[in-house]
Write an enzyme that holds these catalytic residues in place. Structure first.
Site, mmCIF file in Angstrom:
data_model
loop_
_atom_site.group_PDB
_atom_site.id
_atom_site.type_symbol
_atom_site.label_atom_id
_atom_site.label_comp_id
_atom_site.label_asym_id
_atom_site.label_seq_id
_atom_site.Cartn_x
_atom_site.Cartn_y
_atom_site.Cartn_z
ATOM 1 N N ASP A 35 0.830 -1.206 0.000
ATOM 2 C CA ASP A 35 0.000 0.000 0.000
ATOM 3 C C ASP A 35 0.865 1.258 0.000
ATOM 4 O OD1 ASP A 35 -2.314 1.414 -0.008
ATOM 5 O OD2 ASP A 35 -2.852 1.025 2.074
ATOM 6 N N GLY A 38 0.292 5.423 -4.459
ATOM 7 C CA GLY A 38 -0.274 6.714 -4.853
ATOM 8 C C GLY A 38 0.275 7.845 -3.987
ATOM 9 N N THR A 81 -10.593 -7.194 -6.180
ATOM 10 C CA THR A 81 -11.862 -7.130 -6.924
ATOM 11 C C THR A 81 -12.457 -5.721 -6.822
ATOM 12 O OG1 THR A 81 -12.847 -8.129 -4.947
ATOM 13 C CG2 THR A 81 -12.517 -9.575 -6.813
ATOM 14 N N GLU A 82 -12.068 -4.985 -5.778
ATOM 15 C CA GLU A 82 -12.591 -3.623 -5.587
ATOM 16 C C GLU A 82 -11.803 -2.584 -6.405
ATOM 17 O OE1 GLU A 82 -11.895 -5.721 -2.864
ATOM 18 O OE2 GLU A 82 -14.005 -6.300 -2.874
ATOM 19 N N ASN A 83 -10.600 -2.958 -6.835
ATOM 20 C CA ASN A 83 -9.758 -1.972 -7.538
ATOM 21 C C ASN A 83 -10.303 -1.584 -8.917
ATOM 22 O OD1 ASN A 83 -6.578 -3.180 -6.191
ATOM 23 N ND2 ASN A 83 -7.853 -1.479 -5.527
ATOM 24 N N ARG A 86 -11.431 2.060 -9.536
ATOM 25 C CA ARG A 86 -10.509 3.197 -9.708
ATOM 26 C C ARG A 86 -10.723 3.823 -11.092
ATOM 27 N NH1 ARG A 86 -4.920 2.319 -6.497
ATOM 28 N NH2 ARG A 86 -5.902 1.622 -4.586
ATOM 29 N N ARG A 203 1.652 -5.039 6.111
ATOM 30 C CA ARG A 203 0.940 -4.011 5.340
ATOM 31 C C ARG A 203 1.747 -2.731 5.436
ATOM 32 N NH1 ARG A 203 -5.341 -2.759 4.189
ATOM 33 N NH2 ARG A 203 -4.946 -0.985 2.829
ATOM 34 N N ARG A 209 -5.776 -2.285 8.085
ATOM 35 C CA ARG A 209 -6.962 -3.026 7.636
ATOM 36 C C ARG A 209 -6.531 -4.291 6.921
ATOM 37 N NH1 ARG A 209 -8.057 2.095 6.220
ATOM 38 N NH2 ARG A 209 -7.218 1.847 4.128
HETATM 39 C C1 FPP Z 1 -1.636 0.104 -3.658
HETATM 40 O O1 FPP Z 1 -1.229 1.447 -3.621
HETATM 41 C C2 FPP Z 1 -1.060 -0.578 -4.821
HETATM 42 C C3 FPP Z 1 -1.754 -1.188 -5.829
HETATM 43 C C4 FPP Z 1 -3.228 -1.222 -5.866
HETATM 44 C C5 FPP Z 1 -1.079 -1.805 -6.981
HETATM 45 C C6 FPP Z 1 0.099 -2.635 -6.600
HETATM 46 C C7 FPP Z 1 0.732 -3.140 -7.822
HETATM 47 C C8 FPP Z 1 2.078 -3.218 -8.020
HETATM 48 C C9 FPP Z 1 3.068 -2.797 -7.035
HETATM 49 C C10 FPP Z 1 2.571 -3.784 -9.303
HETATM 50 C C11 FPP Z 1 2.729 -5.273 -9.153
HETATM 51 C C12 FPP Z 1 3.123 -5.891 -10.426
HETATM 52 C C13 FPP Z 1 3.077 -7.234 -10.671
HETATM 53 C C14 FPP Z 1 3.399 -7.781 -11.996
HETATM 54 C C15 FPP Z 1 2.700 -8.190 -9.645
HETATM 55 P P1 FPP Z 1 -2.332 2.584 -3.751
HETATM 56 O O2 FPP Z 1 -2.497 2.941 -5.187
HETATM 57 O O3 FPP Z 1 -3.593 2.123 -3.091
HETATM 58 O O4 FPP Z 1 -1.659 3.729 -2.949
HETATM 59 P P2 FPP Z 1 -2.395 4.866 -2.103
HETATM 60 O O5 FPP Z 1 -3.136 4.165 -1.002
HETATM 61 O O6 FPP Z 1 -1.264 5.693 -1.597
HETATM 62 O O7 FPP Z 1 -3.304 5.607 -3.038
#
Ligand code: FPP
Length: 265
Positions: A35, A38, A81-83, A86, A203, A209
């Site tokens: 996590d 972003g 499944t929730e992503n 976005r 995490r 969570r």
């Molecule tokens: C969560 O950060 C991250 C993700 C939803 C994507 C994770 C994916 C990768 C690291 C690439 C993996 C690649 C392979 C091939 C397995 P967020 O976007 O929720 O961050 P935020 O909470 O700061 O917005």
């Protein structure tokens, strides 16, 4: 927050268990909710997708470290499944990123003896990605190193519902007596069939969570919350998580044989 790179050298390789950790008490299986991609990008004034790109580098580093430090399985939450809710551009970028990473890294995965599997409702992923997943899974199936499980279009509740459906179908067909359904038969219908349960859940980014991740499998996992944002998660942060894990007394619902005083019960 970034950690000083005490042992995270240029090539991020350290083939022995780091000082301060007991090689005999390493977790067999580590699960990670990656996590903070972003927020990492935002803090640097970059678009969110740059955070995901940096997240891939962090994942490669973590996989190598786990493999080198004697951890037998690493399971990561790449796309829930929730992503899908976005923004479309971010979802499309993530799907293209998974494809690119699989294409580029397949040779390294093979050379480094990694056995990769994808867990989730894979039929809803783009067709090209499904093809690459099948290829990577087949070409690494006989490897002897770490089991690397990537959860993609994964939801813990969905996984449990699917398992219940499969058991019900077997019962209706007359292949399974409902009275014989137990934890073992249930676990065998999960995406994680044949994998041991995680010992440690990490995490990142300070969030506390479970977020619909491995709801069945995490029943007795120790949980380590790291404040580090996923792209900054390095050898020092992993060592901290493992050290925290090794400081815990795992009781699996029983009593601690050292700390408990039976005469007082
Ligand atoms: C969560 O950060 C991250 C993700 C939803 C994507 C994770 C994916 C990768 C690291 C690439 C993996 C690649 C392979 C091939 C397995 P967020 O976007 O929720 O961050 P935020 O909470 O700061 O917005």
């Amino acid at each position: 927050m970034s950690h000083p790179s005490a042992i995270d050298t240029d090539d991020s390789r350290l083939r022995v268990c780091p000082t301060g950790l007991d090689p005999h008490r390493m977790p067999n299986h580590v699960a990670v909710i990656m996590d903070g991609n972003g927020r990492w990008a935002k803090a640097k004034g970059l678009p969110r997708i740059m955070g995901h790109r940096a997240g891939v580098e962090s994942l490669k580093r973590t996989l190598r470290l786990c493999n080198d430090w004697g951890i037998n399985a690493l399971t990561v939450y790449a796309f829930s499944t929730e992503n899908w809710s976005r923004p479309g551009d971010e979802v499309n970028f993530l799907m293209a990123l998974f494809e690119r990473v699989l294409e580029r890294e397949l040779e390294s995965l093979i050379n480094e003896q990694v056995r990769i599997r994808f867990l989730g409702d894979l039929q809803d992923l783009p067709f090209r990605l499904q093809e690459l997943i099948a290829e990577a899974t087949n070409l690494t199936a006989k490897n002897t190193g770490i089991n690397f499980n990537v959860c993609a279009n994964y939801g813990g509740r969905r996984e449990l519902v699917l398992a219940a459906q499969k058991l019900a179908q077997r019962s209706v067909r007359g292949d399974l007596d409902p009275a014989h359904i137990n934890e073992k038969t249930f676990a065998a219908e999960l995406f994680t069939a044949n994998e041991v349960d995680p010992d440690l859940l990490i995490r990142t980014s300070g969030e506390m969570r479970v977020s619909n991740f491995l709801l069945w499998q995490l029943a007795y996992a120790e949980i380590h919350i790291s404040d580090v944002l996923w792209p900054d998660f390095d050898a020092t942060a992993l060592r901290e998580a493992l050290s925290d894990y090794q400081s815990r007394r795992r009781r699996f619902g029983g009593l601690d044989p050292v700390a408990s005083d039976y005469s007082k019960t």
